[in-house]
Design a protein around this motif. Structure first.
Motif, PDB file in Angstrom:
ATOM      1  N   ASP A  29      -2.127 -18.776  -8.253  1.00  0.00           N
ATOM      2  CA  ASP A  29      -3.053 -19.407  -9.196  1.00  0.00           C
ATOM      3  C   ASP A  29      -4.335 -18.607  -9.410  1.00  0.00           C
ATOM      4  OD1 ASP A  29      -4.139 -19.840  -6.704  1.00  0.00           O
ATOM      5  OD2 ASP A  29      -4.414 -21.999  -6.952  1.00  0.00           O
ATOM      6  N   ILE A  30      -4.490 -17.448  -8.741  1.00  0.00           N
ATOM      7  CA  ILE A  30      -5.658 -16.604  -8.994  1.00  0.00           C
ATOM      8  C   ILE A  30      -5.437 -15.849 -10.298  1.00  0.00           C
ATOM      9  CG2 ILE A  30      -6.793 -14.470  -8.267  1.00  0.00           C
ATOM     10  CD1 ILE A  30      -6.966 -15.427  -5.542  1.00  0.00           C
ATOM     11  N   PRO A  31      -6.378 -15.934 -11.242  1.00  0.00           N
ATOM     12  CA  PRO A  31      -6.201 -15.232 -12.517  1.00  0.00           C
ATOM     13  C   PRO A  31      -5.942 -13.741 -12.328  1.00  0.00           C
ATOM     14  CG  PRO A  31      -8.066 -16.720 -12.634  1.00  0.00           C
ATOM     15  CD  PRO A  31      -7.649 -16.685 -11.191  1.00  0.00           C
ATOM     16  N   ILE A  32      -5.081 -13.211 -13.149  1.00  0.00           N
ATOM     17  CA  ILE A  32      -4.769 -11.784 -13.271  1.00  0.00           C
ATOM     18  C   ILE A  32      -4.063 -11.246 -12.022  1.00  0.00           C
ATOM     19  CG2 ILE A  32      -5.629  -9.476 -13.852  1.00  0.00           C
ATOM     20  CD1 ILE A  32      -8.056 -10.849 -15.157  1.00  0.00           C
ATOM     21  N   ALA A  33      -4.740 -11.166 -10.891  1.00  0.00           N
ATOM     22  CA  ALA A  33      -4.134 -10.582  -9.700  1.00  0.00           C
ATOM     23  C   ALA A  33      -3.024 -11.446  -9.121  1.00  0.00           C
ATOM     24  CB  ALA A  33      -5.197 -10.344  -8.634  1.00  0.00           C
ATOM     25  N   GLY A  34      -3.081 -12.751  -9.356  1.00  0.00           N
ATOM     26  CA  GLY A  34      -2.053 -13.648  -8.839  1.00  0.00           C
ATOM     27  C   GLY A  34      -1.045 -14.072  -9.886  1.00  0.00           C
ATOM     28  N   THR A  35      -1.531 -14.376 -11.079  1.00  0.00           N
ATOM     29  CA  THR A  35      -0.634 -14.850 -12.136  1.00  0.00           C
ATOM     30  C   THR A  35       0.332 -13.768 -12.600  1.00  0.00           C
ATOM     31  OG1 THR A  35      -2.324 -14.317 -13.794  1.00  0.00           O
ATOM     32  CG2 THR A  35      -2.261 -16.583 -12.985  1.00  0.00           C
ATOM     33  N   VAL A  36      -0.001 -12.507 -12.346  1.00  0.00           N
ATOM     34  CA  VAL A  36       0.885 -11.410 -12.740  1.00  0.00           C
ATOM     35  C   VAL A  36       2.245 -11.515 -12.060  1.00  0.00           C
ATOM     36  CG1 VAL A  36       0.169  -9.799 -10.919  1.00  0.00           C
ATOM     37  CG2 VAL A  36       0.974  -8.912 -13.103  1.00  0.00           C
ATOM     38  N   ASN A  37       2.304 -12.168 -10.885  1.00  0.00           N
ATOM     39  CA  ASN A  37       3.557 -12.265 -10.144  1.00  0.00           C
ATOM     40  C   ASN A  37       4.667 -12.894 -10.968  1.00  0.00           C
ATOM     41  OD1 ASN A  37       1.898 -11.335  -8.136  1.00  0.00           O
ATOM     42  ND2 ASN A  37       1.958 -13.183  -6.891  1.00  0.00           N
ATOM     43  N   THR A  38       4.333 -14.005 -11.637  1.00  0.00           N
ATOM     44  CA  THR A  38       5.335 -14.693 -12.450  1.00  0.00           C
ATOM     45  C   THR A  38       5.803 -13.815 -13.596  1.00  0.00           C
ATOM     46  OG1 THR A  38       4.369 -16.843 -11.902  1.00  0.00           O
ATOM     47  CG2 THR A  38       5.796 -16.752 -13.838  1.00  0.00           C
ATOM     48  N   GLY A  39       4.860 -13.145 -14.247  1.00  0.00           N
ATOM     49  CA  GLY A  39       5.207 -12.288 -15.365  1.00  0.00           C
ATOM     50  C   GLY A  39       6.091 -11.125 -14.954  1.00  0.00           C
ATOM     51  N   GLN A 246      19.236   2.381 -11.187  1.00  0.00           N
ATOM     52  CA  GLN A 246      18.894   1.502 -12.305  1.00  0.00           C
ATOM     53  C   GLN A 246      17.877   0.450 -11.890  1.00  0.00           C
ATOM     54  OE1 GLN A 246      22.094  -0.973 -13.777  1.00  0.00           O
ATOM     55  NE2 GLN A 246      21.264  -0.955 -15.864  1.00  0.00           N
ATOM     56  N   HIS A 247      18.030  -0.107 -10.692  1.00  0.00           N
ATOM     57  CA  HIS A 247      17.090  -1.120 -10.214  1.00  0.00           C
ATOM     58  C   HIS A 247      15.723  -0.500  -9.919  1.00  0.00           C
ATOM     59  CE1 HIS A 247      20.471  -4.106  -8.831  1.00  0.00           C
ATOM     60  NE2 HIS A 247      20.381  -3.975 -10.147  1.00  0.00           N
ATOM     61  N   LYS A 248      15.740   0.717  -9.373  1.00  0.00           N
ATOM     62  CA  LYS A 248      14.468   1.418  -9.149  1.00  0.00           C
ATOM     63  C   LYS A 248      13.744   1.628 -10.480  1.00  0.00           C
ATOM     64  CE  LYS A 248      16.159   4.050  -5.155  1.00  0.00           C
ATOM     65  NZ  LYS A 248      16.533   5.399  -4.668  1.00  0.00           N
ATOM     66  N   ALA A 249      14.494   2.030 -11.491  1.00  0.00           N
ATOM     67  CA  ALA A 249      13.893   2.271 -12.811  1.00  0.00           C
ATOM     68  C   ALA A 249      13.335   0.981 -13.394  1.00  0.00           C
ATOM     69  CB  ALA A 249      14.933   2.874 -13.753  1.00  0.00           C
ATOM     70  N   MET A 250      14.025  -0.131 -13.177  1.00  0.00           N
ATOM     71  CA  MET A 250      13.540  -1.411 -13.680  1.00  0.00           C
ATOM     72  C   MET A 250      12.186  -1.760 -13.070  1.00  0.00           C
ATOM     73  SD  MET A 250      16.984  -3.749 -13.712  1.00  0.00           S
ATOM     74  CE  MET A 250      18.386  -3.316 -14.751  1.00  0.00           C
ATOM     75  N   ILE A 251      12.045  -1.523 -11.766  1.00  0.00           N
ATOM     76  CA  ILE A 251      10.772  -1.799 -11.096  1.00  0.00           C
ATOM     77  C   ILE A 251       9.681  -0.885 -11.646  1.00  0.00           C
ATOM     78  CG2 ILE A 251       9.542  -1.597  -8.896  1.00  0.00           C
ATOM     79  CD1 ILE A 251      12.080  -2.595  -7.506  1.00  0.00           C
ATOM     80  N   GLU A 252       9.956   0.398 -11.756  1.00  0.00           N
ATOM     81  CA  GLU A 252       8.952   1.361 -12.220  1.00  0.00           C
ATOM     82  C   GLU A 252       8.526   1.085 -13.661  1.00  0.00           C
ATOM     83  OE1 GLU A 252      10.583   5.019  -9.377  1.00  0.00           O
ATOM     84  OE2 GLU A 252      11.249   4.832 -11.462  1.00  0.00           O
ATOM     85  N   ILE A 253       9.500   0.807 -14.527  1.00  0.00           N
ATOM     86  CA  ILE A 253       9.189   0.540 -15.934  1.00  0.00           C
ATOM     87  C   ILE A 253       8.412  -0.761 -16.076  1.00  0.00           C
ATOM     88  CG2 ILE A 253      10.227  -0.052 -18.168  1.00  0.00           C
ATOM     89  CD1 ILE A 253      12.521   1.924 -17.354  1.00  0.00           C
ATOM     90  N   THR A 254       8.837  -1.787 -15.349  1.00  0.00           N
ATOM     91  CA  THR A 254       8.151  -3.081 -15.428  1.00  0.00           C
ATOM     92  C   THR A 254       6.738  -2.979 -14.875  1.00  0.00           C
ATOM     93  OG1 THR A 254      10.251  -4.254 -15.218  1.00  0.00           O
ATOM     94  CG2 THR A 254       8.256  -5.518 -14.787  1.00  0.00           C
ATOM     95  N   CYS A 255       6.568  -2.233 -13.798  1.00  0.00           N
ATOM     96  CA  CYS A 255       5.221  -2.071 -13.237  1.00  0.00           C
ATOM     97  C   CYS A 255       4.297  -1.373 -14.225  1.00  0.00           C
ATOM     98  CB  CYS A 255       5.284  -1.307 -11.919  1.00  0.00           C
ATOM     99  SG  CYS A 255       5.675  -2.355 -10.496  1.00  0.00           S
ATOM    100  N   GLY A 256       4.819  -0.414 -14.966  1.00  0.00           N
ATOM    101  CA  GLY A 256       4.001   0.233 -15.996  1.00  0.00           C
ATOM    102  C   GLY A 256       3.571  -0.754 -17.065  1.00  0.00           C
ATOM    103  N   ASP A 257       4.471  -1.624 -17.458  1.00  0.00           N
ATOM    104  CA  ASP A 257       4.162  -2.634 -18.460  1.00  0.00           C
ATOM    105  C   ASP A 257       3.150  -3.645 -17.919  1.00  0.00           C
ATOM    106  OD1 ASP A 257       4.858  -3.819 -21.128  1.00  0.00           O
ATOM    107  OD2 ASP A 257       5.424  -5.513 -19.857  1.00  0.00           O
ATOM    108  N   VAL A 258       3.332  -4.035 -16.665  1.00  0.00           N
ATOM    109  CA  VAL A 258       2.409  -4.975 -16.029  1.00  0.00           C
ATOM    110  C   VAL A 258       1.013  -4.363 -15.927  1.00  0.00           C
ATOM    111  CG1 VAL A 258       1.838  -6.030 -13.788  1.00  0.00           C
ATOM    112  CG2 VAL A 258       4.125  -6.324 -14.766  1.00  0.00           C
ATOM    113  N   MET A 259       0.935  -3.081 -15.591  1.00  0.00           N
ATOM    114  CA  MET A 259      -0.361  -2.420 -15.483  1.00  0.00           C
ATOM    115  C   MET A 259      -1.100  -2.447 -16.821  1.00  0.00           C
ATOM    116  SD  MET A 259      -1.293   1.434 -14.168  1.00  0.00           S
ATOM    117  CE  MET A 259      -0.752   1.135 -12.502  1.00  0.00           C
ATOM    118  N   ARG A 260      -0.385  -2.132 -17.891  1.00  0.00           N
ATOM    119  CA  ARG A 260      -0.994  -2.175 -19.225  1.00  0.00           C
ATOM    120  C   ARG A 260      -1.544  -3.572 -19.516  1.00  0.00           C
ATOM    121  NH1 ARG A 260       3.196  -1.924 -23.941  1.00  0.00           N
ATOM    122  NH2 ARG A 260       3.564  -3.983 -23.050  1.00  0.00           N
ATOM    123  N   GLY A 261      -0.750  -4.598 -19.212  1.00  0.00           N
ATOM    124  CA  GLY A 261      -1.177  -5.968 -19.468  1.00  0.00           C
ATOM    125  C   GLY A 261      -2.379  -6.373 -18.648  1.00  0.00           C
TER     126      GLY A 261
END
Length: 337
Positions: A29-39, A246-261
């Motif tokens: 429930d902490i904005p940004i640093a916590g809510t990112v988990n769900t996303g 493939q799973h490693k790539a999914m984590i890396e790509i998603t983390c890049g997207d999360v960082m931008r957000g």
């Protein structure tokens, strides 16, 4: 035929689903640093078509909030969502991969990390502890902290009991501050009990809903201790190495997207929180130049001492300083001063 095919696919998905369990330092429930988990979880689930999931767990559910990276290293849990500074008891150089006093902007930090050798240095260090680290988030400058009184000079800091993170804590200790490193939950309890009377935690949009203004009304800027803050996903290296590429790539790509957000979100929402804090009677203050000079002088002392006593600190600091020295020409001529 369509229904049969769909049913078969769902059954196969359930049988082949791979799940990585992640312990978080930050409550959901902490904005940004916590809510990112769900996303992050939803993005990986969507990207994988339901065959791979990253399941986040609240602080202290799988491991103590402050010790999640240690638990990853020891193989007790698959992974952690945290900041590298929470692992600094192993080596003070890990702090460089969270935030640096008087450090770079987000863009310069990312440049050093990805193009200046910072990520390679961090992985050399983490891999020795059987941890694989993936940069996965970043936020804009933090505030410098909440204080019970106006700070007019260095003497006003002496004797304060303050929650402050990472290398910034070492700086404040030089100036007579008694420091502790606490999670958000522990910090609120410490404020209520009188264990601390000042605190640095994050930026206004994260601090405001936590209610720090009930205990301290003077809110100082700029956050010299964290001009940019990096978050990472930490995976047990044995577990990471066993994942399909493939799973490693999914984590890396998603983390890049999360960082931008996270970067965009943290820049977009601060003014709303500041407006609310002002209505709650909070007094915004900017550090006097003399105090900023004192903070920076103390930081240079800390850096010199740590470099002399900790080989990894010197190695990382030298890389960081060399990159900043070279980058300075671009910063000087290309950005408004």
């Amino acid at each position: 035929m369509v229904l049969l095919a769909t049913g078969t696919t769902q059954a196969e998905t359930q049988e082949t689903r791979t799940t990585i369990n992640i312990a978080s330092t930050f409550p959901r429930d902490i904005p940004i640093a916590g809510t990112v988990n769900t996303g992050l979880s939803k993005k990986i689930d969507r990207l994988s078509g339901g065959t791979f999931s990253v399941a986040f767990h609240e602080p202290n559910e799988l491991a103590p909030a402050k010790e999640v990276i240690s638990a990853v290293s020891e193989g007790k849990i698959d992974g952690a969502w945290s900041g590298a500074g929470w692992f600094s008891s192993k080596d003070s150089a890990f702090n460089f991969f969270s935030s640096v006093p008087f450090g770079p902007s987000i863009s310069e930090y990312l440049a050093w990390l990805y193009e200046g050798g910072g990520l390679e240095l961090s992985r050399q260090m983490f891999h020795k502890y059987n941890v694989h680290n993936v940069p996965c988030g970043m936020i804009s400058p933090e505030a410098a902290g909440w204080f019970p009184k106006e700070i007019r000079n260095v003497e006003d800091l002496s004797g304060l009991r303050m929650r402050i993170f990472g290398l910034g804590a070492m700086v404040m200790q030089k100036l007579g501050v008694e420091t502790v490193q606490l999670t958000s939950t522990d910090l609120m309890t410490a404020f209520e009990s009188g264990e601390v009377d000042a605190a640095e935690y994050s930026a206004p949009a994260i601090d405001q809903p936590l209610g720090f203004s009930k205990y301290a009304k003077f809110y100082y800027f700029p956050g010299w201790q964290q001009q940019a803050t990096l978050f990472m996903l930490f995976i047990n290296k044995t577990r990471w190495d066993a994942l399909p590429d493939q799973h490693k790539a999914m984590i890396e790509i998603t983390c890049g997207d999360v960082m931008r957000g996270m970067i965009a979100k943290s820049e977009a929402v601060q003014w709303r929180a500041m407006n609310q804090l002002r209505m709650d009677g909070v007094i915004f203050k900017r550090w006097e130049p003399e105090l900023l000079v004192a903070f920076e002088d103390a930081w240079l002392e800390v850096a010199a001492e740590q470099s002399a006593n900790t080989p990894n600190f010197k190695r990382v600091y030298d890389s960081y300083i060399e990159f900043r020295k070279n980058y300075a020409m671009w910063r000087r001529f290309s950005f408004l001063q």
